[in-house]
Design an enzyme around this catalytic site. Structure first.
Site, PDB file in Angstrom:
ATOM      1  N   LYS A 170     -10.137 -40.469  -4.875  1.00 36.93           N
ATOM      2  CA  LYS A 170      -8.884 -39.810  -5.285  1.00 36.93           C
ATOM      3  C   LYS A 170      -7.954 -39.787  -4.079  1.00 36.93           C
ATOM      4  O   LYS A 170      -8.132 -38.995  -3.157  1.00 36.93           O
ATOM      5  CB  LYS A 170      -9.122 -38.373  -5.748  1.00 36.93           C
ATOM      6  CG  LYS A 170      -7.859 -37.809  -6.413  1.00 36.93           C
ATOM      7  CD  LYS A 170      -7.650 -36.322  -6.219  1.00 36.93           C
ATOM      8  CE  LYS A 170      -6.881 -35.941  -5.001  1.00 36.93           C
ATOM      9  NZ  LYS A 170      -5.476 -36.382  -4.952  1.00 36.93           N
ATOM     10  N   GLY A 201      -4.472 -38.349  -9.273  1.00 31.25           N
ATOM     11  CA  GLY A 201      -4.232 -37.010  -9.813  1.00 31.25           C
ATOM     12  C   GLY A 201      -4.135 -35.990  -8.707  1.00 31.25           C
ATOM     13  O   GLY A 201      -4.197 -36.332  -7.521  1.00 31.25           O
ATOM     14  N   GLY A 203      -5.022 -32.632  -6.324  1.00 34.18           N
ATOM     15  CA  GLY A 203      -6.210 -32.066  -5.685  1.00 34.18           C
ATOM     16  C   GLY A 203      -6.831 -30.948  -6.488  1.00 34.18           C
ATOM     17  O   GLY A 203      -8.039 -30.986  -6.786  1.00 34.18           O
ATOM     18  N   PRO A 204      -6.021 -29.943  -6.859  1.00 33.70           N
ATOM     19  CA  PRO A 204      -6.614 -28.810  -7.580  1.00 33.70           C
ATOM     20  C   PRO A 204      -7.266 -29.204  -8.906  1.00 33.70           C
ATOM     21  O   PRO A 204      -8.178 -28.522  -9.364  1.00 33.70           O
ATOM     22  CB  PRO A 204      -5.412 -27.876  -7.794  1.00 33.70           C
ATOM     23  CG  PRO A 204      -4.482 -28.206  -6.662  1.00 33.70           C
ATOM     24  CD  PRO A 204      -4.637 -29.685  -6.428  1.00 33.70           C
ATOM     25  N   VAL A 206      -8.113 -32.949 -10.104  1.00 35.76           N
ATOM     26  CA  VAL A 206      -9.069 -34.066  -9.963  1.00 35.76           C
ATOM     27  C   VAL A 206     -10.009 -33.831  -8.772  1.00 35.76           C
ATOM     28  O   VAL A 206     -11.234 -33.986  -8.881  1.00 35.76           O
ATOM     29  CB  VAL A 206      -8.303 -35.401  -9.814  1.00 35.76           C
ATOM     30  CG1 VAL A 206      -9.242 -36.536  -9.462  1.00 35.76           C
ATOM     31  CG2 VAL A 206      -7.564 -35.711 -11.107  1.00 35.76           C
ATOM     32  N   GLY A 207      -9.429 -33.433  -7.620  1.00 32.30           N
ATOM     33  CA  GLY A 207     -10.256 -33.203  -6.433  1.00 32.30           C
ATOM     34  C   GLY A 207     -11.279 -32.099  -6.681  1.00 32.30           C
ATOM     35  O   GLY A 207     -12.458 -32.227  -6.325  1.00 32.30           O
ATOM     36  N   GLU A 245     -12.823 -33.996   7.566  1.00 29.28           N
ATOM     37  CA  GLU A 245     -11.934 -34.124   8.727  1.00 29.28           C
ATOM     38  C   GLU A 245     -10.708 -33.314   8.358  1.00 29.28           C
ATOM     39  O   GLU A 245     -10.007 -33.664   7.402  1.00 29.28           O
ATOM     40  CB  GLU A 245     -11.534 -35.569   8.945  1.00 29.28           C
ATOM     41  CG  GLU A 245     -12.690 -36.486   9.282  1.00 29.28           C
ATOM     42  CD  GLU A 245     -12.247 -37.940   9.359  1.00 29.28           C
ATOM     43  OE1 GLU A 245     -12.567 -38.595  10.348  1.00 29.28           O
ATOM     44  OE2 GLU A 245     -11.576 -38.405   8.430  1.00 29.28           O
ATOM     45  N   CYS A 279      -3.268 -35.824  12.432  1.00 32.12           N
ATOM     46  CA  CYS A 279      -4.142 -34.662  12.669  1.00 32.12           C
ATOM     47  C   CYS A 279      -4.440 -34.503  14.158  1.00 32.12           C
ATOM     48  O   CYS A 279      -4.688 -33.400  14.632  1.00 32.12           O
ATOM     49  CB  CYS A 279      -5.431 -34.827  11.901  1.00 32.12           C
ATOM     50  SG  CYS A 279      -6.221 -36.402  12.243  1.00 32.12           S
ATOM     51  N   GLU A 379      -0.327 -25.735  11.935  1.00 33.21           N
ATOM     52  CA  GLU A 379      -0.162 -27.189  12.039  1.00 33.21           C
ATOM     53  C   GLU A 379       1.186 -27.533  11.402  1.00 33.21           C
ATOM     54  O   GLU A 379       1.367 -27.390  10.192  1.00 33.21           O
ATOM     55  CB  GLU A 379      -1.291 -27.893  11.289  1.00 33.21           C
ATOM     56  CG  GLU A 379      -1.255 -29.383  11.466  1.00 33.21           C
ATOM     57  CD  GLU A 379      -2.347 -30.088  10.679  1.00 33.21           C
ATOM     58  OE1 GLU A 379      -2.646 -29.657   9.561  1.00 33.21           O
ATOM     59  OE2 GLU A 379      -2.879 -31.078  11.192  1.00 33.21           O
TER      60      GLU A 379
HETATM   61  P1  NAP Z   1      -4.060 -31.769   1.633  1.00 32.97           P
HETATM   62  O1  NAP Z   1      -2.969 -31.083   0.913  1.00 32.97           O
HETATM   63  O2  NAP Z   1      -5.290 -31.001   1.961  1.00 32.97           O
HETATM   64  O3  NAP Z   1      -4.448 -33.019   0.734  1.00 32.97           O
HETATM   65  C1  NAP Z   1      -5.469 -33.944   1.119  1.00 32.97           C
HETATM   66  C2  NAP Z   1      -6.132 -34.456  -0.131  1.00 32.97           C
HETATM   67  O4  NAP Z   1      -6.863 -33.377  -0.712  1.00 32.97           O
HETATM   68  C3  NAP Z   1      -5.137 -34.923  -1.193  1.00 32.97           C
HETATM   69  O5  NAP Z   1      -5.684 -36.001  -1.874  1.00 32.97           O
HETATM   70  C4  NAP Z   1      -5.027 -33.689  -2.058  1.00 32.97           C
HETATM   71  O6  NAP Z   1      -4.587 -33.950  -3.352  1.00 32.97           O
HETATM   72  C5  NAP Z   1      -6.450 -33.199  -2.044  1.00 32.97           C
HETATM   73  N1  NAP Z   1      -6.623 -31.781  -2.384  1.00 32.97           N
HETATM   74  C6  NAP Z   1      -5.730 -30.776  -2.285  1.00 32.97           C
HETATM   75  N2  NAP Z   1      -6.277 -29.614  -2.719  1.00 32.97           N
HETATM   76  C7  NAP Z   1      -7.548 -29.904  -3.096  1.00 32.97           C
HETATM   77  C8  NAP Z   1      -8.612 -29.138  -3.615  1.00 32.97           C
HETATM   78  N3  NAP Z   1      -8.494 -27.838  -3.876  1.00 32.97           N
HETATM   79  N4  NAP Z   1      -9.787 -29.753  -3.882  1.00 32.97           N
HETATM   80  C9  NAP Z   1      -9.931 -31.083  -3.637  1.00 32.97           C
HETATM   81  N5  NAP Z   1      -8.945 -31.864  -3.164  1.00 32.97           N
HETATM   82  C10 NAP Z   1      -7.777 -31.284  -2.874  1.00 32.97           C
HETATM   83  O7  NAP Z   1      -3.580 -32.461   2.958  1.00 32.97           O
HETATM   84  P2  NAP Z   1      -2.349 -33.440   3.143  1.00 32.97           P
HETATM   85  O8  NAP Z   1      -1.122 -32.601   3.267  1.00 32.97           O
HETATM   86  O9  NAP Z   1      -2.385 -34.544   2.123  1.00 32.97           O
HETATM   87  O10 NAP Z   1      -2.730 -34.149   4.506  1.00 32.97           O
HETATM   88  C11 NAP Z   1      -2.402 -33.621   5.714  1.00 32.97           C
HETATM   89  C12 NAP Z   1      -3.587 -32.868   6.283  1.00 32.97           C
HETATM   90  O11 NAP Z   1      -4.659 -33.764   6.482  1.00 32.97           O
HETATM   91  C13 NAP Z   1      -3.264 -32.285   7.650  1.00 32.97           C
HETATM   92  O12 NAP Z   1      -3.806 -31.003   7.736  1.00 32.97           O
HETATM   93  C14 NAP Z   1      -3.978 -33.241   8.609  1.00 32.97           C
HETATM   94  O13 NAP Z   1      -4.284 -32.685   9.851  1.00 32.97           O
HETATM   95  C15 NAP Z   1      -5.180 -33.600   7.809  1.00 32.97           C
HETATM   96  N6  NAP Z   1      -5.770 -34.843   8.309  1.00 32.97           N
HETATM   97  C16 NAP Z   1      -6.887 -34.789   9.065  1.00 32.97           C
HETATM   98  C17 NAP Z   1      -7.433 -35.944   9.575  1.00 32.97           C
HETATM   99  C18 NAP Z   1      -8.668 -35.915  10.428  1.00 32.97           C
HETATM  100  O14 NAP Z   1      -9.224 -36.991  10.674  1.00 32.97           O
HETATM  101  N7  NAP Z   1      -9.114 -34.751  10.867  1.00 32.97           N
HETATM  102  C19 NAP Z   1      -6.820 -37.165   9.302  1.00 32.97           C
HETATM  103  C20 NAP Z   1      -5.679 -37.190   8.536  1.00 32.97           C
HETATM  104  C21 NAP Z   1      -5.168 -36.003   8.022  1.00 32.97           C
HETATM  105  P3  NAP Z   1      -3.025 -34.000  -3.729  1.00 32.97           P
HETATM  106  O15 NAP Z   1      -2.227 -33.751  -2.503  1.00 32.97           O
HETATM  107  O16 NAP Z   1      -2.852 -35.359  -4.254  1.00 32.97           O
HETATM  108  O17 NAP Z   1      -2.800 -32.932  -4.758  1.00 32.97           O
END
Ligand code: NAP
Length: 411
Positions: A170, A201, A203-204, A206-207, A245, A279, A379
């Site tokens: 996803k 889809g 996160g809330p 499909v994830g 991560e 990140c 962040e």
């Molecule tokens: P995010 O909002 O957490 O979303 C990441 C993924 O998780 C998306 O596919 C999102 O779906 C999904 N998601 C959201 N809520 C979920 C839930 N309750 N259950 C399962 N899946 C869920 O993060 P983002 O804004 O896309 O990405 C930025 C973040 O990623 C930053 O905090 C960054 O530091 C972190 N990051 C970390 C690394 C590392 O290697 N440590 C690398 C890259 C990014 P949708 O958004 O599609 O709804």
């Protein structure tokens, strides 16, 4: 306009129950370029069923066959590389040069590294009286963010396939174009049906359904700490393995005896790379007291001279932030820094001069930040650098760690 489908059991399919769609917006033009049909838990069930069915044969196929599959995927990736470069630029605003040299290039690089690592691994070893055999876990649920979309996808998909796992991916709903291309590459590479499945889809929905699914054996999640907590909690009920991560707020410590110009130039460049949306961006710059003022002047000058431009043009400029949501969040953080009394020495609120549209932010530097300020703790995920002053090494180390200490009271 392109309507993206799910890829389940080797077929392109619409959702089980057609419902809402989600617009894919080019952050440079703010125009819609595609849409995805949002999946539900029922689509996750179908994808997991396909992955479960494909697992026994794929898991027991010879390693050489699986690595050949990866080689075929890589050859197609390389042939269609330009499509990937443009997809990433369009969906999340990485300028073409960055997209070509880093963002898209991470895909074939991860495949190569996986093939080498899998070839070097002792899949079966003797440990005392025991035989240790590395086996595929089963069905892996992979959830990826939008900031380095292909880097994250290939860092998960390639090792899973090399190990003999089947997967349900996803991707971020904000960056589905690059994920769609990966599915096209895998389809063209003729992997057995069900080995790789893609579900678009939120996160809330499909994830969450993936994390809870009783037939997914492992979740690999990259994204925010907030969503990571939900994945870990939800996965706990079915005792899945979970790797994560999450977000970061990396400190970078600069001492008085360093080559100041080089250290600050490199810090600013790394903080602003990918428009600050990494990140591991070193967003807190801790500088020793005696060179602090010179460092602040230098950082401000570098930020003011950092070019911002159209991601579709060649060059080493910063592109827009990936979405309106990200733009609004960065603006709020800049407002917060000003309200908290941090000294704004470059950039600030609004778009850079000359931009009437697009989610472009100004490269921004705050000086005199301290760890009690929220901008030192949140962040921000934009081109915003926080300068902090320290007098002695132990103080710098304490500041650097303080943010990471969960017991520290947050303001
Ligand atoms: P995010 O909002 O957490 O979303 C990441 C993924 O998780 C998306 O596919 C999102 O779906 C999904 N998601 C959201 N809520 C979920 C839930 N309750 N259950 C399962 N899946 C869920 O993060 P983002 O804004 O896309 O990405 C930025 C973040 O990623 C930053 O905090 C960054 O530091 C972190 N990051 C970390 C690394 C590392 O290697 N440590 C690398 C890259 C990014 P949708 O958004 O599609 O709804």
């Amino acid at each position: 306009m392109k309507a993206l489908q799910h890829y389940i059991g080797g077929c392109w399919v619409g959702p089980v129950a057609p419902g809402s769609t989600y617009p894919v917006i080019n952050p440079a033009s703010e125009e819609q370029v595609a849409e995805i049909q949002m999946a539900s838990a029922a689509d996750v069930d179908l994808a997991v069923a396909a992955a479960v069915l494909a697992f026994p044969a794929f898991a027991t196929a010879p390693l050489a066959e699986r690595l050949d599959s990866l080689r075929r995927i890589k050859a197609i990736f390389v042939r269609r590389f330009d499509e990937m470069v443009h997809a990433i630029t369009t969906e999340m605003g990485a300028p073409l040069d960055l997209s070509r040299k880093s963002q898209a290039a991470a895909g074939p690089d991860h495949i190569d590294a996986t093939i080498v690592a899998a070839g070097n691994l002792d899949w079966e070893t003797r440990m005392g009286e025991s035989n240790v055999v590395y086996e595929p876990i089963g069905v892996c649920g992979l959830i990826t963010p939008w900031n380095w979309p292909i880097n994250q996808i290939m860092a998960k998909v390639a090792p899973a396939l090399a190990a003999g796992c089947t997967v349900v991916l996803k991707p971020s709903e904000q960056a589905p174009l690059s994920a769609q291309l990966v599915a096209e590459f895998i389809d063209e590479a003729r992997l057995p049906a069900g080995v790789f499945n893609l579900v678009h889809g939120s996160g809330p929905t499909v994830g969450h359904a993936m994390s809870a699914h009783p037939h997914i054996d492992m979740m690999s999640f990259t994204g925010s700490t907030r969503a990571g907590v939900d994945v870990a909690r939800t996965a706990a009920d079915s005792i899945k393995r979970v790797t994560q991560e999450l977000g970061g707020k990396s400190p970078n410590i600069v001492f008085a005896d360093s080559d100041l110009e080089k250290a600050i130039t490199e810090s600013v460049r790394r903080c602003f790379n990918n428009t600050g949306q990494s990140c591991n961006a070193p967003t807190r710059l801790l500088v020793e007291d005696t060179v602090y003022d010179a460092a602040a002047q230098l950082a401000a000058r570098l930020a003011e001279s950092t070019p911002v431009g159209d991601p579709a043009s060649p060059g080493r400029h910063l592109g827009p932030l990936a979405s309106r949501m990200q733009f609004d969040k960065v603006q709020k953080c800049i407002e917060m820094g000003i309200a908290e009394g941090a000294r704004l020495i470059a950039g600030g609120l609004g778009r850079p001069t000359g931009f009437a549209r697009g989610f472009y932010a100004r490269p921004t530097v705050f000086a005199d930040v301290h760890n009690q300020m929220q901008i030192a703790r949140e962040e921000i995920f934009g081109p915003v650098l926080c300068l902090m002053r320290f007098k002695a090494l132990d103080e710098a180390v304490a500041h650097a760690h303080e943010h990471l200490d969960p017991s520290h009271p947050r303001p």
